[in-house]
Design a protein around this motif. Sequence first.
Motif, PDB file in Angstrom:
ATOM      1  N   LEU A  28      50.764 136.255  13.153  1.00 29.94           N
ATOM      2  CA  LEU A  28      51.088 137.285  14.128  1.00 29.94           C
ATOM      3  C   LEU A  28      49.848 138.035  14.609  1.00 29.94           C
ATOM      4  CD1 LEU A  28      53.364 138.811  15.593  1.00 29.94           C
ATOM      5  CD2 LEU A  28      53.517 140.301  13.605  1.00 29.94           C
ATOM      6  N   LEU A  29      48.893 138.271  13.732  1.00 27.96           N
ATOM      7  CA  LEU A  29      47.683 138.995  14.125  1.00 27.96           C
ATOM      8  C   LEU A  29      46.763 138.160  15.001  1.00 27.96           C
ATOM      9  CD1 LEU A  29      46.864 140.823  10.774  1.00 27.96           C
ATOM     10  CD2 LEU A  29      47.877 141.790  12.845  1.00 27.96           C
ATOM     11  N   ALA A  30      46.690 136.875  14.739  1.00 30.21           N
ATOM     12  CA  ALA A  30      45.791 135.998  15.483  1.00 30.21           C
ATOM     13  C   ALA A  30      46.398 135.503  16.793  1.00 30.21           C
ATOM     14  CB  ALA A  30      45.412 134.801  14.615  1.00 30.21           C
ATOM     15  N   ALA A  31      47.715 135.476  16.886  1.00 28.83           N
ATOM     16  CA  ALA A  31      48.402 134.833  18.010  1.00 28.83           C
ATOM     17  C   ALA A  31      48.003 135.356  19.392  1.00 28.83           C
ATOM     18  CB  ALA A  31      49.914 134.912  17.816  1.00 28.83           C
ATOM     19  N   PRO A  32      47.950 136.659  19.646  1.00 28.18           N
ATOM     20  CA  PRO A  32      47.651 137.107  21.016  1.00 28.18           C
ATOM     21  C   PRO A  32      46.293 136.639  21.544  1.00 28.18           C
ATOM     22  CG  PRO A  32      48.589 138.899  19.744  1.00 28.18           C
ATOM     23  CD  PRO A  32      48.301 137.786  18.776  1.00 28.18           C
ATOM     24  N   ALA A  33      45.242 136.788  20.748  1.00 25.88           N
ATOM     25  CA  ALA A  33      43.917 136.368  21.207  1.00 25.88           C
ATOM     26  C   ALA A  33      43.833 134.848  21.316  1.00 25.88           C
ATOM     27  CB  ALA A  33      42.839 136.890  20.264  1.00 25.88           C
ATOM     28  N   LEU A  34      44.440 134.154  20.376  1.00 20.88           N
ATOM     29  CA  LEU A  34      44.433 132.691  20.433  1.00 20.88           C
ATOM     30  C   LEU A  34      45.193 132.201  21.663  1.00 20.88           C
ATOM     31  CD1 LEU A  34      43.732 129.968  19.232  1.00 20.88           C
ATOM     32  CD2 LEU A  34      45.762 130.163  17.775  1.00 20.88           C
ATOM     33  N   ARG A  35      46.332 132.797  21.928  1.00 23.81           N
ATOM     34  CA  ARG A  35      47.135 132.432  23.107  1.00 23.81           C
ATOM     35  C   ARG A  35      46.310 132.635  24.382  1.00 23.81           C
ATOM     36  NH1 ARG A  35      51.486 134.704  21.743  1.00 23.81           N
ATOM     37  NH2 ARG A  35      50.853 136.799  22.344  1.00 23.81           N
ATOM     38  N   ALA A  36      45.633 133.754  24.482  1.00 26.12           N
ATOM     39  CA  ALA A  36      44.818 134.029  25.675  1.00 26.12           C
ATOM     40  C   ALA A  36      43.697 133.003  25.821  1.00 26.12           C
ATOM     41  CB  ALA A  36      44.253 135.444  25.600  1.00 26.12           C
ATOM     42  N   ARG A  37      43.048 132.680  24.716  1.00 25.88           N
ATOM     43  CA  ARG A  37      41.945 131.711  24.760  1.00 25.88           C
ATOM     44  C   ARG A  37      42.446 130.331  25.176  1.00 25.88           C
ATOM     45  NH1 ARG A  37      36.621 131.461  23.160  1.00 25.88           N
ATOM     46  NH2 ARG A  37      35.908 129.409  23.801  1.00 25.88           N
ATOM     47  N   LEU A  38      43.550 129.896  24.591  1.00 25.58           N
ATOM     48  CA  LEU A  38      44.080 128.578  24.917  1.00 25.58           C
ATOM     49  C   LEU A  38      44.652 128.537  26.326  1.00 25.58           C
ATOM     50  CD1 LEU A  38      45.674 127.601  21.490  1.00 25.58           C
ATOM     51  CD2 LEU A  38      43.455 126.905  22.441  1.00 25.58           C
ATOM     52  N   PRO A 119      32.057 121.888  17.468  1.00 32.80           N
ATOM     53  CA  PRO A 119      32.852 122.500  18.527  1.00 32.80           C
ATOM     54  C   PRO A 119      32.929 124.011  18.380  1.00 32.80           C
ATOM     55  CG  PRO A 119      34.268 121.527  16.883  1.00 32.80           C
ATOM     56  CD  PRO A 119      32.853 121.180  16.497  1.00 32.80           C
ATOM     57  N   ASP A 120      33.507 124.625  19.388  1.00 36.37           N
ATOM     58  CA  ASP A 120      33.798 126.047  19.376  1.00 36.37           C
ATOM     59  C   ASP A 120      34.653 126.338  18.143  1.00 36.37           C
ATOM     60  OD1 ASP A 120      34.586 128.634  19.923  1.00 36.37           O
ATOM     61  OD2 ASP A 120      35.814 128.093  21.646  1.00 36.37           O
ATOM     62  N   THR A 121      34.229 127.291  17.335  1.00 34.54           N
ATOM     63  CA  THR A 121      34.982 127.640  16.145  1.00 34.54           C
ATOM     64  C   THR A 121      35.618 129.000  16.357  1.00 34.54           C
ATOM     65  OG1 THR A 121      33.499 126.390  14.747  1.00 34.54           O
ATOM     66  CG2 THR A 121      34.803 128.079  13.676  1.00 34.54           C
ATOM     67  N   VAL A 122      36.919 129.059  16.231  1.00 29.76           N
ATOM     68  CA  VAL A 122      37.640 130.296  16.423  1.00 29.76           C
ATOM     69  C   VAL A 122      38.194 130.700  15.071  1.00 29.76           C
ATOM     70  CG1 VAL A 122      39.516 131.452  17.608  1.00 29.76           C
ATOM     71  CG2 VAL A 122      38.233 129.670  18.774  1.00 29.76           C
ATOM     72  N   ASP A 123      37.642 131.744  14.488  1.00 32.74           N
ATOM     73  CA  ASP A 123      38.107 132.228  13.198  1.00 32.74           C
ATOM     74  C   ASP A 123      39.217 133.215  13.455  1.00 32.74           C
ATOM     75  OD1 ASP A 123      38.501 133.298  10.701  1.00 32.74           O
ATOM     76  OD2 ASP A 123      36.373 133.446  10.235  1.00 32.74           O
ATOM     77  N   SER A 124      40.436 132.846  13.091  1.00 40.66           N
ATOM     78  CA  SER A 124      41.572 133.689  13.398  1.00 40.66           C
ATOM     79  C   SER A 124      41.518 135.029  12.676  1.00 40.66           C
ATOM     80  CB  SER A 124      42.882 132.967  13.076  1.00 40.66           C
ATOM     81  OG  SER A 124      42.938 132.645  11.707  1.00 40.66           O
ATOM     82  N   ALA A 125      40.707 135.139  11.636  1.00 40.10           N
ATOM     83  CA  ALA A 125      40.590 136.410  10.928  1.00 40.10           C
ATOM     84  C   ALA A 125      39.936 137.478  11.795  1.00 40.10           C
ATOM     85  CB  ALA A 125      39.782 136.220   9.647  1.00 40.10           C
ATOM     86  N   VAL A 126      39.168 137.042  12.808  1.00 37.45           N
ATOM     87  CA  VAL A 126      38.509 138.031  13.665  1.00 37.45           C
ATOM     88  C   VAL A 126      39.123 138.068  15.052  1.00 37.45           C
ATOM     89  CG1 VAL A 126      36.321 137.907  12.452  1.00 37.45           C
ATOM     90  CG2 VAL A 126      36.709 136.389  14.398  1.00 37.45           C
ATOM     91  N   LEU A 127      40.174 137.330  15.270  1.00 37.70           N
ATOM     92  CA  LEU A 127      40.824 137.370  16.570  1.00 37.70           C
ATOM     93  C   LEU A 127      41.546 138.683  16.769  1.00 37.70           C
ATOM     94  CD1 LEU A 127      42.307 133.783  16.879  1.00 37.70           C
ATOM     95  CD2 LEU A 127      40.394 134.735  18.106  1.00 37.70           C
TER      96      LEU A 127
END
Length: 127
Positions: A28-38, A119-127
């Motif tokens: 739930l914490l990572a989803a908004p930023a990840l969704r925007a990036r994808l 590749p681009d690494t997206v650490d969901s802990a900092v999203l």
Amino acid sequence: MPDIPGKSAQSLQVGTTQVVTLRGELDLLAAPALRARLDMLTAGPCPDLVLDLRPVSFVDCSGLGVLCRVRNRVRARHGRLRLVTGSASLRRVLRHAGMAGVFELLPRMPVGVADQTAPDTVDSAVL
């Protein structure tokens, strides 16, 4: 490309393929930023996206929602989405959620992509 909150990132493009490695928890914490990036990565026609989920330790329903959203966006744009995972637990989650067979799952990076730089690494802990 804009920064992900808390971390600078650039996408790796191999030919026409965008490669993103996700780390940590897809929750739930990572989803908004990840969704925007994808959403940014799948905005154009015929997107070809590889998500490396091997370093992901946990996926909740919000994370599954993001994966479903990106899959739907890619399909609507006549593109391709591949998930790289060797995780039996992720496969089990997909099966229990009724999504077995919905995603193209690969045990390792596709040929030609694996030989490129990190590749681009997206650490969901900092999203």
